[in-house]
Design an enzyme around this catalytic site. Structure first.
Site, PDB file in Angstrom:
ATOM      1  N   ILE A 110       0.842  -1.187   0.000  1.00  0.00           N
ATOM      2  CA  ILE A 110       0.000   0.000   0.000  1.00  0.00           C
ATOM      3  C   ILE A 110       0.881   1.243   0.000  1.00  0.00           C
ATOM      4  CG2 ILE A 110      -1.841   1.251   1.188  1.00  0.00           C
ATOM      5  CD1 ILE A 110      -2.535  -1.384   2.607  1.00  0.00           C
ATOM      6  N   TYR A 164      -4.451  18.676 -10.880  1.00  0.00           N
ATOM      7  CA  TYR A 164      -4.929  17.600 -10.011  1.00  0.00           C
ATOM      8  C   TYR A 164      -6.068  16.830 -10.680  1.00  0.00           C
ATOM      9  CZ  TYR A 164      -6.754  15.113  -5.981  1.00  0.00           C
ATOM     10  OH  TYR A 164      -7.199  14.126  -5.132  1.00  0.00           O
TER      11      TYR A 164
END
Length: 280
Positions: A8, A164
């Site tokens: 992760i 973004y």
């Protein structure tokens, strides 16, 4: 999740940390990826203490750096024999234009190329470990995004939100194309919107825009709530074999119309390949 190995990114705080702890609680062997050694070590100890699971590891990497990503993949492959779940979660917004060590605009380098390269470097291992899962954290911000193929790096026009949103749309398009390419491999790829979560997101910035991001998070949901769909896609038997989908609140929903543009998806894939070619 007993016996499964999970990797992760962005796992030392926020929704990545919550997801890591939840998978550890289910018995998985969890490898956290972060940038800060002290924070990472603290996160590992917190998860071990909370879950009683000692099979928690930490690998350090700057995921905007392709050399660091290659080193991360190599270290993981040398330590582990399999990979059952890859969660691409690390990301950020940059209020001013910055350039990565490889010369790419930082938002694009971290949020998109980081996912793209790490996944590719671990793909053979994932296929050998199948059935397994790739989970890419995107955002509903993708709905405001466009893939600016003539200005991916924001050299002519840069805006923090524009960059973004483009990167989050790229996450979804990457996931869809990856799922197509992984058909018949028993490796699934899905993406999700975690919600607007109260985390350290945006804390890498300074100035008025950064203060605005911090203030806005007073209205955000908790990391525990934001991590629910990540945990679901990483571990639930309900999505075994499900691939190429976008999830919100643990439900499969349609993403933006732009995300299904096959020509742009193919173009983005080929451009991304060229950008990471030296380390692939």
């Amino acid at each position: 999740m007993q016996g499964k190995v999970c990797l992760i990114t962005g796992a030392t705080s926020g929704i990545g940390f919550v997801t890591a702890q939840a998978l550890a609680q289910q018995g998985a062997q969890v490898v956290l990826v972060g940038r800060d050694a002290t924070r990472g070590a603290t996160s590992v100890e917190q998860i071990k203490h909370a879950t009683g699971n000692d099979a928690i590891d930490l690998l350090l990497a700057d995921l905007s750096s392709q050399a660091d990503i290659a080193k991360l993949a190599g270290t993981f492959q040398s330590r582990y024999e399999r990979l059952d779940v890859l969660v691409n979660n690390a990301g950020a917004i940059f209020t001013e234009r910055q350039v990565s060590l490889d010369g790419f605009e930082m938002t694009f380098a971290l949020n998109h190329l980081g996912y793209f390269l790490l996944t590719h470097l671990l793909l053979d291992m994932l296929k050998a470990s199948a059935p397994c899962r790739i989970v890419n954290v995107a955002s509903s911000a993708h709905r405001s995004g466009r893939i600016h193929l003539d200005d991916l790096q924001g050299e002519r026009t840069f805006g923090a939100w524009r960059a973004y949103c483009q990167s989050k749309l790229a996450n979804i398009m990457f996931t869809y194309e990856l799922a197509n390419r992984l058909q018949d491999t028993r490796v699934t790829a899905n993406t999700l919107h975690p919600g607007f979560v109260a985390t350290r997101f945006g804390h890498n910035n300074a100035g008025f825009k950064a203060q605005f991001l911090r203030a806005a998070q007073m209205l955000a949901i908790s990391s525990e709530k934001g991590a629910e769909t990540m945990i679901y896609l990483s571990s639930s038997p309900e999505v075994e074999g499900v691939s190429g989908k976008y999830f919100v609140n643990q439900r499969d929903v349609r993403s933006s119309s732009q995300s299904y543009d096959a020509a742009t998806t193919q173009a983005l894939w080929h451009v991304s390949e060229a950008m990471v070619e030296q380390v692939r």
